[in-house]
Design a protein around this motif. Structure first.
Motif, mmCIF file in Angstrom:
data_model
loop_
_atom_site.group_PDB
_atom_site.id
_atom_site.type_symbol
_atom_site.label_atom_id
_atom_site.label_comp_id
_atom_site.label_asym_id
_atom_site.label_seq_id
_atom_site.Cartn_x
_atom_site.Cartn_y
_atom_site.Cartn_z
ATOM 1 N N GLY A 171 3.433 1.699 -1.654
ATOM 2 C CA GLY A 171 3.793 1.943 -3.050
ATOM 3 C C GLY A 171 2.718 2.670 -3.838
ATOM 4 N N LEU A 172 1.472 2.624 -3.326
ATOM 5 C CA LEU A 172 0.368 3.297 -4.033
ATOM 6 C C LEU A 172 0.542 4.812 -4.045
ATOM 7 N N SER A 173 1.395 5.331 -3.135
ATOM 8 C CA SER A 173 1.602 6.786 -3.077
ATOM 9 C C SER A 173 2.073 7.350 -4.401
ATOM 10 N N ALA A 198 0.828 -1.212 0.000
ATOM 11 C CA ALA A 198 0.000 0.000 0.000
ATOM 12 C C ALA A 198 0.865 1.265 0.000
#
Lengths: 239, 302
Positions: free
Chosen positions: A103-105, A101
């Motif tokens: 990495g979703l940034s 999650a």
């Protein structure tokens, strides 16, 4: 030719000691470039400079049609560069799911609501193991699992370019095969452009379509893995 | 023979001291964990919260003043924290020693500012009626034990803030980003996290919590321009004892310190008990220099 990544006379230094001199590099969209060379020639530094976690002291870096030389790493990540660093850098206190999650940034600023859609299915499809260990903490995973997680985390941001620093270093042979197979799928099915630091010429040659040999911080030789054989550069890589 | 009500009363006092100290220390722990900065002006966020409570009590009459004062103090202190972070701390982020000096200067400026505006003599707020009594136990083995409602309220505020902060860090999307930046700044940035924004948000959050502590402080005694100074030292002690940047460690350390201080006051006067607390911290760190909870953070590895 349509280049996704272009480096023009890029230099980098750690404090007073210069590590890279006048690096010229072109990576076409959809291509895969293998960075090879002996230990300590600057491969990792070059990858870090492309990511922006290391500042370029001179030269320009262009990515996807825009100059990013002065951009910080989070801006480059959001522009579409994914990073799988040496040593993997898993967030060890976080679960596998939380690592992914984070990495979703990188999706920020690329279409509303993409972050809230959660972790894309294709990551668990590429690495089924990660789906089984979703709730485990990153710190307790094996090296192979951590490496799959590091790649999955970079892919969660749906990058156009993936930077991989020796993704199979120090990993059990059977897991190495899984990771290599997944990386081929990332190239072929997801169409992600790749720059990979790789010690093993066999894999570099079968995976990438171009290569760049670094020697003492400079580009020693570049070419195509399709028209040249690995034995031609072996003397530049092996000690 | 030890007097049971006295003992329980002091344990309760220990918890209430710990509540205040933990509210004062959380901001220090959060920003040290993340940015490795020591903000000498953090005590002045308490002072500011106290004065904001005083002003709110002037404007808002009635029993709800306290409940209005808390968000006002939180937001006010967070806003001043943001100004300090952007104008001082961020600019000196690569020079930790200069940060120490510059934030100390900021602290002096804020103290003098308060002296100019509110005068050197403390102002006080009157606790609302619903807090202005004690729960006294009249009979049974605990006869004579009296628990003031203000101190219970302080305890409640600390528990609520800790629980809310814990949930926020563990469950929210922003909390995830904070944990990522705290653990590995380089990787967080390379994953697309704007570490600069996270730094600023966490600093504001810590300042805001200190502002809340200031409101609570105002219930206990007068707010003076230098009131922050008397809480910043125990807050620093607690942060060091807790393991530099760990929230759980900071909380446990505040409890230990509060209890050591309150229980020793059964036998000793206040200043001797402070000496004992310092000796306790020194001895504890001799045997466990990493603090209650050892934190592996970027700040401590570099």
């Amino acid at each position: 030719m349509d280049n996704l990544l272009t480096l023009d006379k890029v230099s980098a230094a750690y404090g007073q000691s210069q590590v890279l001199w006048d690096i010229e590099l072109n990576v076409p969209k959809g291509g895969a470039l293998a960075l090879i060379g002996r230990n300590g020639v600057g491969k990792t530094t070059l990858l870090r400079t492309i990511m922006g976690v290391q500042r370029a002291t001179a030269g320009t870096i262009r990515f996807d049609g825009a100059e990013v030389t002065r951009h910080g790493p989070h801006e480059r990540a959001r522009a579409g560069i994914g990073f799988v660093p040496q040593g993997r850098h898993i967030f060890s206190h976080m679960t596998v799911e939380e690592n992914l999650a984070s990495g979703l940034s990188a999706l920020k600023g690329r279409g509303k609501g993409m972050i809230s859609q959660g972790i894309p299915d294709h990551i668990y499809d590429l690495f089924p193991k990660l789906a089984q260990i979703k709730a485990r903490k990153g710190g307790v995973l094996s090296g192979g699992e951590q490496q799959q997680l590091a790649i999955g985390r970079a892919l969660a941001g749906q990058p156009k370019l993936l930077l991989l620093d020796e993704p199979t270093e120090g990993i059990q042979p059977n897991v190495v095969q899984q990771i290599e197979a997944a990386l081929r799928r990332v190239r072929e099915e997801l169409g992600v452009t790749i720059v990979i630091v790789e010690q093993y010429l066999d894999f570099a040659w079968s995976f990438a379509d171009s290569y760049c040999v670094l020697l003492r911080g400079r580009t020693e030789r570049q070419g195509s893995t399709r028209t040249e054989s690995a034995s031609e550069v072996a003397h530049l890589v092996n000690v | 023979m030890l007097d049971l009500p006295l003992l329980i009363g002091q344990v309760f006092n220990g918890f209430s001291v710990a509540s205040l100290v933990v509210l004062a220390a959380l901001g220090l722990a959060l920003s040290f964990g993340l940015m490795r900065v020591i903000n000498m002006a953090h005590g002045e966020m308490l002072m500011l919260g106290g004065y904001l409570a005083y002003l709110t009590f002037l404007v808002v009459p009635g029993p709800l003043a306290l409940l209005v004062a808390m968000p006002v103090a939180f937001v006010g202190a967070a806003a001043v924290g943001a100004v300090i972070e952007v104008s001082v701390i961020h600019r000196l982020s690569s020079r930790p020693l200069d940060t120490l000096l510059a934030t100390w200067g900021t602290s002096l400026i804020l103290q003098q500012g308060a002296r100019d505006v509110f005068g050197p003599i403390g102002v006080s707020v009157t606790a609302p009626d619903w807090l202005n009594h004690s729960f006294a136990i009249a009979s049974g083995p605990l006869a004579g034990l009296s628990l003031p409602a203000t101190r219970l309220f302080i305890l409640l505020v600390a528990v609520v803030v800790l629980a809310a902060l814990g949930l926020f860090i563990a469950k929210s999307r922003i909390g995830l980003l904070v944990r990522a930046v705290n653990q590995d700044r380089m990787m967080a940035a390379a994953s697309g996290i704007n570490v600069r924004q996270v730094d600023l948000a966490v600093f504001c959050l810590g300042s805001g919590i200190a502002g809340l502590a200031g409101v609570v402080l105002a219930l206990l005694g007068p707010v003076t321009p230098s009131v922050g100074q008397s809480y910043i030292v125990p807050a620093f002690l607690v942060v060091i004892l807790g393991g530099l940047g760990s929230m759980v460690g900071t909380t446990i350390a505040a409890l230990i310190l509060g209890l050591v201080s309150a229980l020793s006051q059964i036998f000793l006067d206040v200043s001797m008990s402070q000496v004992l607390v310092l000796v306790f911290v020194i001895v504890f760190l001799q045997f466990r220099p990493q603090g209650v909870i050892a934190v592996r953070s970027r700040a401590l590895e570099e």
